[in-house]
Design a protein around this motif. Structure first.
Motif, PDB file in Angstrom:
ATOM      1  N   VAL A 199     -20.348 -96.923  -8.341  1.00  0.00           N
ATOM      2  CA  VAL A 199     -20.609 -95.610  -7.750  1.00  0.00           C
ATOM      3  C   VAL A 199     -20.319 -94.480  -8.753  1.00  0.00           C
ATOM      4  N   ASP A 200     -19.226 -94.608  -9.503  1.00  0.00           N
ATOM      5  CA  ASP A 200     -18.875 -93.560 -10.476  1.00  0.00           C
ATOM      6  C   ASP A 200     -19.964 -93.392 -11.530  1.00  0.00           C
ATOM      7  N   LEU A 201     -20.484 -94.510 -11.979  1.00  0.00           N
ATOM      8  CA  LEU A 201     -21.545 -94.474 -12.992  1.00  0.00           C
ATOM      9  C   LEU A 201     -22.805 -93.809 -12.416  1.00  0.00           C
ATOM     10  N   ALA A 202     -23.117 -94.136 -11.178  1.00  0.00           N
ATOM     11  CA  ALA A 202     -24.319 -93.566 -10.531  1.00  0.00           C
ATOM     12  C   ALA A 202     -24.198 -92.063 -10.346  1.00  0.00           C
ATOM     13  N   MET A 203     -22.987 -91.578 -10.305  1.00  0.00           N
ATOM     14  CA  MET A 203     -22.745 -90.145 -10.144  1.00  0.00           C
ATOM     15  C   MET A 203     -22.982 -89.381 -11.446  1.00  0.00           C
ATOM     16  N   GLN A 204     -23.104 -90.125 -12.557  1.00  0.00           N
ATOM     17  CA  GLN A 204     -23.278 -89.448 -13.850  1.00  0.00           C
ATOM     18  C   GLN A 204     -24.736 -89.049 -14.076  1.00  0.00           C
ATOM     19  N   GLU A 205     -24.900 -87.869 -14.643  1.00  0.00           N
ATOM     20  CA  GLU A 205     -26.253 -87.380 -14.915  1.00  0.00           C
ATOM     21  C   GLU A 205     -26.969 -88.281 -15.904  1.00  0.00           C
ATOM     22  N   GLY A 206     -28.184 -88.622 -15.602  1.00  0.00           N
ATOM     23  CA  GLY A 206     -29.012 -89.383 -16.537  1.00  0.00           C
ATOM     24  C   GLY A 206     -28.921 -90.885 -16.355  1.00  0.00           C
ATOM     25  N   TYR A 207     -27.949 -91.341 -15.577  1.00  0.00           N
ATOM     26  CA  TYR A 207     -27.873 -92.775 -15.339  1.00  0.00           C
ATOM     27  C   TYR A 207     -28.868 -93.141 -14.250  1.00  0.00           C
ATOM     28  N   THR A 208     -29.714 -94.125 -14.556  1.00  0.00           N
ATOM     29  CA  THR A 208     -30.723 -94.493 -13.558  1.00  0.00           C
ATOM     30  C   THR A 208     -31.013 -95.979 -13.578  1.00  0.00           C
ATOM     31  N   THR A 209     -31.355 -96.505 -12.421  1.00  0.00           N
ATOM     32  CA  THR A 209     -31.828 -97.884 -12.345  1.00  0.00           C
ATOM     33  C   THR A 209     -33.234 -97.915 -11.764  1.00  0.00           C
ATOM     34  N   ALA A 210     -33.885 -96.750 -11.765  1.00  0.00           N
ATOM     35  CA  ALA A 210     -35.222 -96.657 -11.161  1.00  0.00           C
ATOM     36  C   ALA A 210     -36.230 -97.527 -11.903  1.00  0.00           C
ATOM     37  N   SER A 211     -37.170 -98.060 -11.150  1.00  0.00           N
ATOM     38  CA  SER A 211     -38.205 -98.911 -11.748  1.00  0.00           C
ATOM     39  C   SER A 211     -39.159 -98.061 -12.583  1.00  0.00           C
ATOM     40  N   ASP A 212     -39.881 -98.738 -13.492  1.00  0.00           N
ATOM     41  CA  ASP A 212     -40.851 -98.017 -14.322  1.00  0.00           C
ATOM     42  C   ASP A 212     -41.886 -97.312 -13.465  1.00  0.00           C
ATOM     43  N   SER A 213     -42.291 -97.969 -12.375  1.00  0.00           N
ATOM     44  CA  SER A 213     -43.352 -97.363 -11.547  1.00  0.00           C
ATOM     45  C   SER A 213     -42.863 -96.056 -10.921  1.00  0.00           C
TER      46      SER A 213
END
Lengths: 147, 441
Positions: free
Chosen positions: A91-105
């Motif tokens: 959760v802490d990492l997800a709160m950081q700006e620019g961190y993403t696990t979004a798919s390419d699509s």
């Protein structure tokens, strides 16, 4: 927090489908209209609209679907999303700006820049995340309206 | 309390009470009551969408008749640049301007020329410190009023510069009075308008006490007399406006005259609404300037124009190719600035229309009731009740402006229920009657 009689609490649920970019944003634009009708302060509406949109998009992009529940009392707005999905590993990492696990699509559509949760945090008075890997996530955003 | 004036009005005799206008209205300002359309004053922004959609031409724009110019000894025409796109096979703008003189004006001052001044003023504001971006153009009065009622939080983004029409009126009067040595009250300046929204702005200016314009005459009303005079061979050179000003007639004209890249030029009121929503949600963070125009294609698409928007757009573009006059000079700008009022003098008011109640507790109660009613309605948005959608009917009911029985489906349900009850009752033999019989026996 003040006690509200049942009468002055309003709760509205918006179902959200995974990957549905056509309907993405509907819940937040409806929320915005409701808040305008309630005569909420424009600055708070702006914050709520941004937080709501980001939360809604998170479900569209990352989850398998769920819902957004808006609860309004005379003193605060609570935007809660509940989804079935992968959950958030850190959760802490997800709160950081620019961190993403979004798919390419999703990124090809211009989403998933890793700004969602940080943006929500900036707009909210309180953010709570309860997440279980492989199960889903519950996000609760609180915005006070009577500051 | 400011009195409402609207150019857009209803011709009751022509209105059939259909649902076309209530559906199209961007501010949900029209209801059908007692078989006729009814405009809600505080919601109407005079965009003219209902004029364009009404199949019976029951929605009209009240403008001044051409004869109004006779009430002044000296008369000046202020043609909107959109006028230039109305005439077939005209290659010289001077022909159009001359025909205005021939129908009775003493002088012509092109609003396009004033638009060049406005472009320069906007540039100055764009480059000043701490300006709230995106700046939103103040040129289209319908868009400004839309922001007042539906996006009040964006009122502070509207660029506080007078419209080209107001600047033109001031410059025209100054110039004419100095040249002919007459006093200002002897001179009438009249805007030749493509739309109703401008007429409303003259009667009820936004951000200014009183308009400098003495009247607005519809392009449709000068079109036919002008056509007759266009054949005249005598053409004096009257045209002063350059490309930068004339292209304000079409969408992108204004923003492309500002020398910036991060602008959006949006035409059509429903498209403007979409973009304003995005600005409100902070989604367009890099945007410097929004040119929003109510009519499709820009002012050439105005409800009081003769030619269709696309044809007029093409004509304006062709005319632009042959324009050889030069843009306003630095000297002219500085001189004009001292002589006229070019900034909006009053604050642009927020006029939110959506609020259900000033008290949030009551507003919440009303909203709950509204949601309950909405869920009980069929959701067809048929408009038969006179409100544009089921949601608006629910809103009208909680505002005490309508009742649930206005919904034909609800009414049918109720009639069926009552009919069933009647049958049930009629099945029962009246006990007293029966008892009477028993007693008789």
């Amino acid at each position: 927090m003040q006690n509200n009689t049942q009468e002055d609490i309003i709760e509205i649920e918006f179902p959200i489908k995974s990957g549905d970019f056509v309907a993405a944003g509907d819940a937040s634009s409806k929320t915005k209209k409701l808040l305008k009708q309630l005569g909420i302060d424009p600055e708070i509406i702006r914050r709520a609209a941004i937080a709501c949109y980001e939360a809604e998009l998170n479900l569209v992009i990352h989850s398998l679907g769920g819902s957004l529940i808006l609860t309004i009392t005379p003193s605060e707005l609570v935007i809660k999303t509940q989804d079935i999905g992968p959950g958030i590993a850190d959760v802490d990492l997800a709160m950081q700006e620019g961190y993403t696990t979004a798919s390419d699509s999703a990124r090809e559509l211009g989403f998933g820049a890793g700004m969602g949760l940080p943006n929500i945090k900036r707009c909210a008075d309180n953010v709570e995340i309860v997440s279980e890997l492989g199960q889903g996530t519950e996000l609760t955003i609180t915005i006070k309206t009577n500051k | 309390m400011e009195k409402y004036y609207h150019s857009v009005t209803l011709d009751k005799d022509k209105c059939k009470g259909c649902t076309n206008c209530i559906k199209r209205c961007p501010t949900e300002a029209i209801r059908v009551r007692d078989g006729k359309a009814m405009i809600i004053n505080e919601r109407c922004i005079d965009c003219g969408e209902c004029i364009l959609i009404c199949p019976y031409h029951a929605k009209i724009a009240v403008t001044d008749p051409l004869s109004i110019i006779d009430s002044y000894p000296y008369k000046i025409a202020l043609p909107a640049p959109s006028l230039y796109g109305q005439f077939k096979d005209i290659k010289d703008i001077n022909k159009i301007l001359n025909s205005l003189i021939e129908i009775g004006f003493d002088q012509v001052f092109e609003v396009a020329r004033a638009a060049e001044f406005v472009s320069e003023y906007i540039k100055e504001i764009l480059n000043s410190e701490g300006v709230k971006k995106p700046l939103i153009s103040s040129a289209c009065p319908a868009v400004v009023r839309l922001i007042q009622v539906r996006f009040p939080e964006l009122v502070s983004n509207i660029v506080r510069v007078e419209s080209p029409m107001e600047i033109a009126a001031q410059l025209a009067k100054k110039e004419f009075c100095a040249k002919h040595n007459v006093s200002q009250d002897q001179v009438g300046v009249f805007f030749i308008t493509p739309c109703a929204a401008k007429m409303t702005s003259i009667k009820n200016p936004i951000g200014n006490g009183k308009s400098n314009v003495d009247g607005a005459i519809s392009i449709l009303d000068v079109y036919s007399p002008m056509i007759d005079k266009l054949k005249s061979n005598e053409v004096k050179s009257l045209q002063e406006a350059s490309r930068a000003g004339i292209k304000w007639a079409i969408s992108t004209g204004e923003s492309s005259s500002l020398g910036i890249e991060n602008y959006l030029a949006v035409d059509g009121i429903h498209n403007v609404i979409k973009v304003l929503e995005e600005i409100e949600d902070n989604k367009l963070t890099k945007l410097d300037f929004l040119e929003g125009q109510c009519c499709v294609g820009g002012c050439v698409g105005g409800p009081l124009t003769f030619e269709n928007s696309y044809v007029a757009n093409n004509r304006i573009k062709r005319l632009l190719k042959d324009v050889d006059s030069s843009p306003v000079s630095e000297g002219e700008l500085i001189e004009a600035k001292d002589e006229i009022i070019w900034k909006l003098q009053k604050d642009i008011m927020k006029k939110p229309i959506l609020k259900l109640d000033a008290n949030i507790n009551i507003a919440i109660k009303k909203m709950k009731e509204m949601e309950r009613i909405y869920r009980s309605l069929p959701g067809l948005d048929c408009g038969s009740c006179g409100s544009p959608s089921c949601r608006t009917l629910a809103e009208d009911i909680v505002r005490n402006n309508a009742s649930e029985m206005d919904c034909v489906f609800k009414l049918r349900e109720k009639v069926r229920y009552l009919a069933e009850e009647m049958i049930k009752i009629s099945d029962k033999i009246p006990t007293s009657h029966k008892e009477d019989k028993d007693n008789d026996a």
